[in-house]
Design a protein around this motif. Structure first.
Motif, PDB file in Angstrom:
ATOM      1  N   GLU A 127     -99.095 -14.890 -87.443  1.00  0.00           N
ATOM      2  CA  GLU A 127     -99.418 -16.128 -86.738  1.00  0.00           C
ATOM      3  C   GLU A 127    -100.001 -17.161 -87.699  1.00  0.00           C
ATOM      4  O   GLU A 127     -99.703 -18.348 -87.630  1.00  0.00           O
ATOM      5  N   ALA A 128    -100.833 -16.670 -88.621  1.00  0.00           N
ATOM      6  CA  ALA A 128    -101.426 -17.576 -89.608  1.00  0.00           C
ATOM      7  C   ALA A 128    -100.324 -18.199 -90.472  1.00  0.00           C
ATOM      8  O   ALA A 128    -100.349 -19.402 -90.765  1.00  0.00           O
ATOM      9  N   LEU A 170     -98.503 -20.873 -88.397  1.00  0.00           N
ATOM     10  CA  LEU A 170     -99.275 -22.108 -88.214  1.00  0.00           C
ATOM     11  C   LEU A 170     -99.224 -22.973 -89.474  1.00  0.00           C
ATOM     12  O   LEU A 170     -99.122 -24.197 -89.383  1.00  0.00           O
ATOM     13  N   LEU A 171     -99.280 -22.340 -90.636  1.00  0.00           N
ATOM     14  CA  LEU A 171     -99.214 -23.114 -91.879  1.00  0.00           C
ATOM     15  C   LEU A 171     -97.803 -23.640 -92.119  1.00  0.00           C
ATOM     16  O   LEU A 171     -97.621 -24.774 -92.564  1.00  0.00           O
ATOM     17  N   SER A 218     -95.731 -24.338 -89.738  1.00  0.00           N
ATOM     18  CA  SER A 218     -95.581 -25.378 -88.735  1.00  0.00           C
ATOM     19  C   SER A 218     -96.233 -26.678 -89.198  1.00  0.00           C
ATOM     20  O   SER A 218     -95.706 -27.772 -88.971  1.00  0.00           O
ATOM     21  N   LYS A 219     -97.362 -26.559 -89.887  1.00  0.00           N
ATOM     22  CA  LYS A 219     -98.037 -27.759 -90.405  1.00  0.00           C
ATOM     23  C   LYS A 219     -97.146 -28.468 -91.425  1.00  0.00           C
ATOM     24  O   LYS A 219     -97.169 -29.692 -91.549  1.00  0.00           O
ATOM     25  N   SER A 233     -99.106 -13.791 -82.441  1.00  0.00           N
ATOM     26  CA  SER A 233     -98.337 -14.969 -82.078  1.00  0.00           C
ATOM     27  C   SER A 233     -97.709 -14.800 -80.705  1.00  0.00           C
ATOM     28  O   SER A 233     -97.374 -15.767 -80.045  1.00  0.00           O
TER      29      SER A 233
END
Lengths: 288, 393
Positions: free
Chosen positions: B308-309, B312-313, B315-316, B328
């Motif tokens: 998930e981490a 998220l990165l 996705s950024k 996730s």
């Protein structure tokens, strides 16, 4: 996608105090790579038990990293005792809230903090295998003690709550009946405790009748230990004159003897205490 | 929302093809008639529905009468499995399926086992391949239905359909295939196939969401799952979703036209990205059989960090991928597919699926290759685990 607060995203994208703290003297590690999250907390504690610096290493999701980052910010500058008063809820609140399913991330923070401080103080850290209580969730290795603690501290009511906070029951689900039993046990016990608070005011010896001499001695004892000290504060005193059946005759002294509300004192205070501590049937009368 | 969108999550859903949008628009704007109506306005619409059926049948290599339109892949799976079991002329109560099915099948099986069916779930190996010996043993004369996916959505691993179908036929079992990930990526010819029922979904092949389909071999007995009017030859009640049907027809035609060329291109991009990652980022593992796989899918485990981490990165940075990690998905355990494959615990939580499409460009692959190492490095700096310091377990 999770509805993470801005604060969570801020601490995830730019975590504070990440990495090993070289001169740390208190380290706590919680979780494992198998379970999917782990947190290693480093603290530098001075001789006055104040936390000078903190850092973390985390294996886990966005909210696990954000919770770790926030925790290190929260403990800095605090004494160990002050730090220990931080609850998992405090961590979640500081982050602007966490999704319910992610509350276990904040619990992990609180546990790592406890582990670090215990290590520093030379106390035994309860590793999972050393935790004497039974292992309830085998998928995530969660003990009954941990589940109970979280149920009480976070007022958890359902199996889903327990999963969200402890992960227990989030795997194969075979322990769900066990978790429900623990929930039932905790909340039943709590209810019965509340009930007992009132019934416990009744004397336990209720069923065993006192002999006359036992009754008189008990009354004398309660007057000396519980009633006189309270009356002395107001400059008064009281003397046991006689006991006839369940009628207790007392004489007021000092300030009490001339007090217009002495009969009130006798009924509301003296009689109540004696009923509670000796026998509910007792009636107190004042003799001049 | 980032302005940059690098979309490599095509096994989740795909972009609607511009040609598809153009084809379906008149049926929203102008031709709103009901295909069942007697008047010319409905009749015109009806002809387009049948034209779409031809386009689909052409991609499948089957007769138009064998195609039924549904609302989604899940409906197709439910219809195929429950509809045929209800129409069974024998008393067979055994079903064979795999452990790595999509929830649309997996949870239907759980429902049926509560209803008294005996369900055998076949396992997979470390590469995600089916245990064919176990399959041979599992299918008996008591087996009513065999339901196995064509290709796995998480790893892209393809199962040997005809081999399975042959065994099923020998024992007189019905063979259903969830081909939601395969249609449009793998050439099909239902006429020469052993498959009795095959589910597919529009939004996985550049049609919109809300349209699916089911191939039903001629002669296969089936109760309608959606009971209603005479639509779809009485096999699925409900007024036809005309714009969506036209859309899936167009999407199938596009897929049929370009399937081999596109797959070569998509595969080349996928392989370039995958090989680069495996060679240049340390401690990475490919999940799933390297050859026996959809051309667009790559599932890579990044050891010592959590999925998930990573997402998220990514996705950024504008990169849209997905993960089989526990966190996730909202469950606490990693995906059932990766667990069934016994992916090592060091990488199972850090597994990321990249799934490409015909719209994925070389520049996008370059961008992913540029951004990914920094993201992995950052999370590995935060992680307390690394090679050599793993606690003993």
């Amino acid at each position: 996608m999770w509805d993470y607060s801005e604060k969570v995203m801020e601490h995830f994208f730019n975590p504070k105090n990440m990495g090993v703290l070289e001169d740390a003297n208190a380290v706590g590690m919680i979780g494992s790579i198998v379970c999917g999250d782990a947190l290693k907390l480093f603290l530098k504690v001075d001789e006055n038990n104040k936390i000078l610096d903190a850092s973390f290493q985390t294996f886990g999701c966005g909210s696990a990293i954000a919770s770790s980052s926030m925790l290190t910010e929260m403990v800095k500058g605090k004494t160990l005792d002050e730090a220990l008063s931080i609850t998992n809820e405090d961590i979640a609140k500081a982050l602007g809230g966490l999704p319910a399913e992610k509350m276990h991330c904040s619990v992990m923070g609180r546990e790592a903090l406890e582990a670090a401080i215990k290590t520093y103080r030379g106390e035994k850290v309860q590793e999972k295998e050393e935790d004497e209580s039974r292992l309830v969730c085998r998928c995530f290795g969660v003990s009954e003690n941990k589940i109970r603690k979280n149920i009480i501290e976070n007022r958890l009511k359902t199996i889903q709550d327990v999963i969200n906070y402890t992960k227990a029951g989030g795997g194969c689900t075979s322990c769900h009946t066990d978790i429900q039993d623990i929930l039932n046990d905790v909340w039943k016990k709590d209810l019965s405790q509340e009930k007992e608070m009132k019934p416990s005011a009744e004397p336990k010896e209720k069923s065993i009748p006192l002999t006359n001499i036992q009754k008189i001695m008990k009354i004398q004892q309660v007057i000396e230990e519980d009633i006189k000290p309270a009356l002395v504060v107001d400059g008064g005193s009281l003397e046991l004159v006689d006991v006839e059946g369940n009628t207790v005759k007392v004489k007021m002294h000092g300030a009490c003897s001339s007090c217009p509300s002495s009969s009130f004192t006798i009924k509301t205070f003296v009689q109540r205490i004696l009923k509670e501590k000796v026998l509910p049937e007792l009636e107190v009368v004042e003799v001049k | 929302m980032e302005t940059k969108i690098i979309y490599v999550d095509n096994n989740a859903t795909t972009k609607v093809a511009p040609e598809v949008v153009s084809a379906m628009m008149p049926f929203l704007h102008k031709f709103y008639g009901n295909p069942s109506s007697m008047h010319f306005f409905g009749g015109e619409v009806s002809r387009h529905v049948e034209r779409a059926r031809e386009q689909v049948a052409s991609l499948m290599g089957c007769d138009t009468s064998e195609i039924v339109f549904t609302s989604c892949g899940t409906e197709s799976d439910n219809t195929a499995i429950i509809g045929t079991l209800e129409a069974l002329s024998n008393n067979r109560k055994h079903i064979v399926t795999s452990i790595v099915e999509h929830p649309a099948v997996k949870n239907t099986m759980a429902y049926l086992s509560k209803k008294g069916y005996r369900v055998t779930e076949l396992g997979v190996d470390r590469q995600g391949l089916l245990d064919m010996n176990a399959l041979k043993e599992a299918i008996t004369e008591e087996t009513a239905l065999v339901s196995i996916m064509y290709a796995n959505n998480e790893t892209g691993v393809i199962f040997p359909m005809e081999e399975i179908g042959k065994i099923a036929k020998e024992k007189g079992a019905i063979f259903h295939v969830d081909a939601v990930q395969a249609v449009g990526k793998i050439p099909l010819n239902m006429q020469s196939s052993t498959i009795d029922l095959l589910s597919f979904s529009g939004h996985k092949l550049h049609a919109p969401k809300g349209i699916g389909g089911l191939y039903i071999r001629k002669g296969t007995r089936m109760r309608p799952y959606l009971i209603g009017g005479h639509q779809e030859r009485g096999r699925r009640g409900g007024t036809e979703a005309v714009p969506n049907i036209v859309a899936i027809g167009c999407a199938c035609e596009l897929a049929a036209k370009n399937i081999s060329e596109e797959n070569t291109q998509v595969k080349a991009k996928r392989d370039r990205m995958e090989n680069w990652i495996l060679q240049n980022i340390p401690d990475t593992i490919l999940n799933g059989h390297k050859e026996n796989r959809l051309p667009n899918t790559s599932n890579i485990g990044f050891e010592y960090i959590e999925g998930e981490a990573i997402l998220l990165l990514l996705s950024k940075a504008g990169i849209c991928a997905s993960s089989g990690s526990a966190c996730s998905s909202g469950s606490l355990e990693p995906s059932h597919v990766l667990r069934a494959m016994q992916i090592p615990f060091t990488s199972i939580h850090g597994s990321i699926r990249f799934s490409l499409s015909r719209y994925t460009t070389d520049e996008e692959i370059d961008y992913i290759i540029e951004k990914l190492p920094g993201i992995i490095q950052k999370l590995r700096t935060i992680s307390p685990f690394r090679k050599g310091n793993m606690p003993s377990l």
